[in-house]
Write a protein that holds these residues in place. Structure first.
Motif, short mmCIF file in Angstrom:
data_model
loop_
_atom_site.label_atom_id
_atom_site.label_comp_id
_atom_site.label_asym_id
_atom_site.label_seq_id
_atom_site.Cartn_x
_atom_site.Cartn_y
_atom_site.Cartn_z
N PRO A 7 0.83 -1.21 0.00
CA PRO A 7 0.00 0.00 0.00
C PRO A 7 0.86 1.26 0.00
O PRO A 7 2.01 1.23 0.47
CB PRO A 7 -0.76 -0.12 1.34
N SER A 9 1.07 5.85 -1.24
CA SER A 9 0.54 7.00 -1.98
C SER A 9 1.00 6.95 -3.44
O SER A 9 0.27 7.40 -4.34
CB SER A 9 1.01 8.31 -1.36
N PHE A 10 2.22 6.51 -3.65
CA PHE A 10 2.78 6.36 -5.01
C PHE A 10 2.59 7.64 -5.84
O PHE A 10 2.08 7.60 -6.96
CB PHE A 10 2.17 5.15 -5.73
N PHE A 36 -3.58 4.33 -1.93
CA PHE A 36 -4.54 4.76 -0.92
C PHE A 36 -4.78 6.25 -1.06
O PHE A 36 -3.85 7.03 -1.15
CB PHE A 36 -4.06 4.38 0.49
N LYS A 41 -3.66 14.71 2.14
CA LYS A 41 -2.35 14.78 1.49
C LYS A 41 -2.56 15.08 0.01
O LYS A 41 -2.76 14.16 -0.79
CB LYS A 41 -1.68 13.41 1.67
N GLY A 71 -9.88 4.12 2.53
CA GLY A 71 -10.27 3.46 3.78
C GLY A 71 -9.06 2.85 4.44
O GLY A 71 -7.92 3.23 4.16
N VAL A 73 -6.31 0.02 5.52
CA VAL A 73 -5.58 -1.08 4.88
C VAL A 73 -6.18 -2.42 5.28
O VAL A 73 -6.32 -3.32 4.45
CB VAL A 73 -4.07 -1.02 5.27
N LYS A 87 5.93 -3.75 3.55
CA LYS A 87 6.42 -2.38 3.66
C LYS A 87 7.93 -2.37 3.49
O LYS A 87 8.63 -3.17 4.13
CB LYS A 87 6.08 -1.80 5.04
N MET A 101 2.11 1.19 12.90
CA MET A 101 1.03 0.86 11.95
C MET A 101 0.84 -0.65 11.86
O MET A 101 -0.29 -1.15 11.84
CB MET A 101 1.33 1.43 10.56
N MET A 104 -0.95 -1.78 14.96
CA MET A 104 -2.36 -1.38 14.90
C MET A 104 -3.12 -2.29 13.94
O MET A 104 -4.20 -2.81 14.27
CB MET A 104 -2.45 0.09 14.44
N ASN A 105 -2.58 -2.52 12.78
CA ASN A 105 -3.26 -3.36 11.78
C ASN A 105 -3.42 -4.79 12.28
O ASN A 105 -4.47 -5.41 12.08
CB ASN A 105 -2.49 -3.33 10.45
O1 PNS Z 1 3.31 6.07 0.65
P1 PNS Z 1 2.82 6.48 2.02
O2 PNS Z 1 2.21 7.86 1.97
O3 PNS Z 1 3.89 6.35 3.06
O4 PNS Z 1 1.66 5.44 2.39
C1 PNS Z 1 0.99 5.50 3.64
C2 PNS Z 1 -0.16 4.49 3.69
C3 PNS Z 1 -1.14 4.74 2.54
C4 PNS Z 1 0.39 3.10 3.60
C5 PNS Z 1 -0.85 4.73 5.07
O5 PNS Z 1 -1.20 6.05 5.20
C6 PNS Z 1 -2.07 3.86 5.24
O6 PNS Z 1 -1.93 2.71 5.60
N1 PNS Z 1 -3.26 4.43 4.94
C7 PNS Z 1 -4.50 3.72 4.94
C8 PNS Z 1 -5.39 4.09 6.12
C9 PNS Z 1 -5.08 3.19 7.30
O7 PNS Z 1 -5.22 1.98 7.24
N2 PNS Z 1 -4.65 3.84 8.38
C10 PNS Z 1 -4.32 3.15 9.62
C11 PNS Z 1 -2.92 2.59 9.58
S1 PNS Z 1 -2.52 1.90 11.12
#
Ligand code: PNS
Length: 159
Positions: A7, A9-10, A36, A41, A71, A73, A87, A101, A104-105
């Protein structure tokens, strides 16, 4: 079927991203590369353009699927039956945020995160740096695929 997601921003995809995507594609049956959408942003490229660039640069990898999502991940993973989030870790500075993260996930839905060390050639690289260098006329051809470099020049000329 073993599925993983990369996942991000790419905005735009860099050679560092591409390296992680290609390595993930060797490890999993299917790799989803998901843009995402983050309302807070603002991007240089529209999501559709980021998807086009990702399609172009991964065209040689039939098990890579380009997608977008708004939404969490973990909800994306559930909707596509994906078990693992991949990642890239460029340096220690990435680790704290990525760890929180990942935890949390995992707590939210049991999805696991695999940290893949970034290729040392790209450990300093980010989309933001690339955009900044390109904005001031610097050469980013060693850092992004050719198609992205061309689009960057065109976009920044428009602005
Ligand atoms: O390329 P990036 O901007 O570092 O990507 C960040 C990304 C999209 C991976 C992160 O912001 C994300 O996971 N966003 C989705 C929303 C989400 O699940 N948020 C809770 C993460 S614990």
């Amino acid at each position: 079927m073993r599925r993983a997601v990369c996942p991000g921003s790419f905005d735009p995809v860099t050679l560092g991203h591409l390296d992680i995507i290609e390595r993930a594609a060797r490890l999993y049956d299917e790799v989803y590369v998901a843009v995402f959408m983050n309302a807070s942003k603002g991007g240089l490229f529209e999501v559709e353009e980021r998807l086009e660039m990702l399609e172009e640069v991964t065209a040689d990898h039939p098990n890579v699927i380009i997608d977008s999502f708004q939404g969490l991940v973990v909800d994306y993973c559930k909707s596509r039956e994906i078990e693992v989030v991949i990642k890239g870790i460029r340096a220690v500075s990435d680790f704290d945020y990525e760890l929180s993260m990942a935890q949390m996930n995992h707590g939210l839905s049991g999805v696991d995160t695999l940290f893949m060390p970034t290729n040392r050639l790209y450990s300093f690289l980010s989309s933001s740096l690339v955009k900044d260098v390109a904005k001031w006329g610097g050469d980013v051809s060693a850092h992004v695929p050719q198609t992205v470099a061309r689009r960057l020049v065109a976009r920044l000329r428009e602005q």
